[in-house]
Design a protein around this motif. Structure first.
Motif, mmCIF file in Angstrom:
data_model
loop_
_atom_site.group_PDB
_atom_site.id
_atom_site.type_symbol
_atom_site.label_atom_id
_atom_site.label_comp_id
_atom_site.label_asym_id
_atom_site.label_seq_id
_atom_site.Cartn_x
_atom_site.Cartn_y
_atom_site.Cartn_z
ATOM 1 N N ARG A 1 101.751 21.415 25.548
ATOM 2 C CA ARG A 1 101.307 20.689 24.362
ATOM 3 C C ARG A 1 101.229 19.195 24.676
ATOM 4 O O ARG A 1 102.172 18.599 25.180
ATOM 5 C CB ARG A 1 102.247 20.929 23.181
ATOM 6 N N ASP B 1 96.233 20.833 21.962
ATOM 7 C CA ASP B 1 96.099 19.450 21.502
ATOM 8 C C ASP B 1 95.648 18.494 22.604
ATOM 9 O O ASP B 1 95.925 17.288 22.551
ATOM 10 C CB ASP B 1 97.424 18.943 20.902
ATOM 11 N N ASP C 1 93.350 25.951 21.724
ATOM 12 C CA ASP C 1 94.022 26.095 23.004
ATOM 13 C C ASP C 1 92.988 26.375 24.096
ATOM 14 O O ASP C 1 92.069 27.180 23.900
ATOM 15 C CB ASP C 1 95.032 27.233 22.961
#
Length: 263
Positions: A132, A49, A56
């Motif tokens: 993340r 993200d 990824d």
């Protein structure tokens, strides 16, 4: 290798390494090419993200997202239940950070490391670390509570360590958890090694070296079950003795990694 030795040998929290090395890079004290390997070590680190990505990506490909930030905009956060200091307020990032016990605040973004375990068809297992990204609210405060400077955190950690060692001695912890007692005693003889990049002053380096080792010792105490000779009351006493030291250790790591950088 004894349990105490193993605990001391483990790496510090991933977020602490991330913050220290990325801050040093943004201060112009280390080249970008050194940062991904210094953060990841022997692990594989991926990022999910990240702004401008759809899947990824390797850590090296995501770090340029932070290229416009100053060192002071990048902070380590080590929250715990009842102690959310440094977090921006309620939201997805805060909830995930409290669950993980560590996070990075980088300008208007937050990052949290998650360890993923994979199993191959032949039964072999391996781990990857996934960072993340979380967008933070535009009106999020830069810090919820003032954190101590390195000098204050060092004094607090020394006091907590002395008091905890005395309490564990009274509890005769050496009889039922010799690895914990031995590891705490070893902290009185730090080897002076540091795991921080250039730019951090000697006090911050010393504080980080001690707190990083202690953090692993406390993880051992938390996750390893007490011996059979210990009853529930004794275990509660041990936990109560360790609690102030755990708080002081978290504050020390934050103070060391977020300390002002010097050329």
């Amino acid at each position: 290798m004894s349990p105490a030795t193993g605990a001391v040998a483990l790496a510090p929290r991933r977020s602490s390494r991330f913050v220290a090395w990325v801050r040093a890079w943004r201060a112009g004290l280390v080249p970008f090419d050194e940062v991904p390997d210094a953060v990841a070590g022997d692990e594989e680190h991926l990022v999910a993200d990240a702004p401008g990505t759809w899947t990824d990506v390797p850590l090296r490909d995501a770090l340029p997202t932070l290229a416009r930030l100053s060192p002071d905009e990048i902070r380590l956060v080590l929250p715990a239940p009842g102690d959310p200091r440094g977090l921006p307020g309620p939201g997805d990032f805060t909830g995930a950070a409290l669950l993980a016990g560590e996070a990075v605040v980088a300008g208007g973004l937050g990052l949290i490391p998650q360890v993923r375990t994979h199993t191959s068809g032949s039964g072999m297992t391996w781990e990857t670390v996934l960072w993340r990204f979380y967008p933070l609210p535009a009106d999020a405060p830069t810090a919820s509570l003032t954190m101590p400077c390195a000098a204050e955190a060092e004094a607090e950690l020394a006091t907590a360590l002395a008091e905890t060692t005395a309490a564990l001695t009274r509890l005769d912890v050496a009889q039922w958890r010799p690895e914990l007692a031995g590891a705490l005693a070893a902290l009185r003889r730090p080897d002076g090694a540091t795991d921080l990049p250039p730019g951090f002053d000697p006090r911050s380096r010393r504080l980080f070296a001690r707190a990083a080792v202690l953090d692993r010792v406390l993880a051992l105490a938390e996750h390893a079950a007490p011996g059979g000779a210990v009853n529930g009351y004794e275990a509660q006493q041990r936990d109560a003795a360790l609690r102030p030291l755990t708080t002081a250790c978290r504050r020390a790591l934050v103070a060391a990694c977020n300390a002002p950088l010097r050329p």
